[in-house]
Design a protein around this motif. Structure first.
Motif, PDB file in Angstrom:
ATOM      1  N   ILE A  95     -10.846  -6.819 -18.956  1.00  0.00           N
ATOM      2  CA  ILE A  95     -11.239  -7.734 -17.726  1.00  0.00           C
ATOM      3  C   ILE A  95     -11.917  -7.119 -16.818  1.00  0.00           C
ATOM      4  O   ILE A  95     -12.828  -7.717 -16.229  1.00  0.00           O
ATOM      5  CB  ILE A  95      -9.732  -7.896 -17.213  1.00  0.00           C
ATOM      6  CG1 ILE A  95      -9.780  -8.971 -15.866  1.00  0.00           C
ATOM      7  CG2 ILE A  95      -9.152  -6.422 -16.725  1.00  0.00           C
ATOM      8  CD1 ILE A  95     -10.039 -10.220 -16.309  1.00  0.00           C
ATOM      9  N   GLY A 142      -0.979 -13.152 -25.705  1.00  0.00           N
ATOM     10  CA  GLY A 142      -1.252 -12.003 -24.544  1.00  0.00           C
ATOM     11  C   GLY A 142      -2.014 -10.667 -25.159  1.00  0.00           C
ATOM     12  O   GLY A 142      -1.744  -9.673 -25.006  1.00  0.00           O
ATOM     13  N   SER A 147      -8.254 -12.246 -22.411  1.00  0.00           N
ATOM     14  CA  SER A 147      -7.694 -13.261 -21.214  1.00  0.00           C
ATOM     15  C   SER A 147      -8.719 -14.206 -21.000  1.00  0.00           C
ATOM     16  O   SER A 147      -8.445 -15.532 -20.592  1.00  0.00           O
ATOM     17  CB  SER A 147      -7.704 -12.335 -19.954  1.00  0.00           C
ATOM     18  OG  SER A 147      -8.997 -11.670 -19.704  1.00  0.00           O
TER      19      SER A 147
END
Length: 246
Positions: A95, A142, A147
């Motif tokens: 991320i 997950g 993401s």
């Protein structure tokens, strides 16, 4: 079987992987198939595999002209009995490393493009037709560094549920295929040794202890697109060897 005799099905991303396997199966069962892709290599391969059983269309998901181009092709084909929105790509990134450009690009290909294509192609689908959308088990896993990809596929899955409601008055069904670890073009660029290790690690997470074959996912896709699934709509179907139960 000739479940698709006299039917015309359009598959985006139908020149490789699950899409190409599905196109071959539908054509074998009598369908007139339209497949799209943008890689010169994949387009040529699809033309070779499918021969005169399919129309191969060079189409870039990111092109603003894509929705209307596909609508024009569908109109010239006399309408559609099915659409399989399968085109997309996967990439992993922490991320912290995501850029605006990378984020917008993946959403543009995996989410925005199929939504706009669906809007343009929907009027071409005959009553009793079927729409299939390809999502991914990544939506539920997950997984580390996934993401962005997961978000794009989750958005598309959610859209498909809404389309099922919106198109039900026209007797058009909409379902989602949710593949897990399937051997496909997503990993063919890896060196053989790395790919073997990668697939072995994936297999350890699957109840059936192996990765799936594109033909296995294509077989279930064909069921959902066929009249055999005439009372199935608004649903998501996992082809993951039990990955999500692990």
């Amino acid at each position: 079987m000739n479940r698709f005799q006299g039917k015309t099905i359009l598959i985006t991303g139908g020149t490789s992987g699950i899409g190409l396997a599905g196109a071959a199966k539908l054509a074998d069962e009598g369908a007139d198939v339209i497949v799209t892709g943008r890689s010169t290599e994949h387009l040529a391969r699809a033309a070779e595999v499918l021969g005169d059983r399919a129309m191969v269309v060079n189409d870039d998901q990111l092109s603003p002209e894509s929705p209307q181009r596909l609508a024009r092709v569908a109109r010239e084909a006399g309408g559609l009995d099915g659409i399989w929105l399968n085109a997309g790509y996967a990439a992993a990134s922490p991320i912290e490393d995501l850029t605006r450009s990378e984020t917008e690009s993946m959403f543009a290909v995996n989410t925005v493009a199929p939504m706009l294509q669906m809007g343009a192609l929907s009027p071409m689908v005959r009553s009793g037709g079927s729409v299939l959308v390809t999502s991914s088990t990544a939506t539920y896993e997950g997984g580390k560094d996934l993401s962005l990809y997961s978000a794009t596929k989750a958005a598309l899955l959610s859209s498909a549920r809404c389309w099922a409601t919106e198109l039900s008055p026209r007797n058009i069904r909409v379902n989602t295929l949710v593949p897990g670890p399937i051997t496909s073009n997503l990993r063919t660029g890896l060196p053989a040794e790395i790919r073997s290790t990668f697939e072995s690690e994936l297999a350890d997470q699957v109840l059936l202890r192996r990765v799936g074959d594109a033909k296995e996912a294509a077989a279930f896709a064909a069921f959902l697109l066929s009249d055999d699934a005439s009372f199935v709509t608004g649903s998501s179907h996992y082809v993951d060897g039990g990955l999500l139960l692990h």
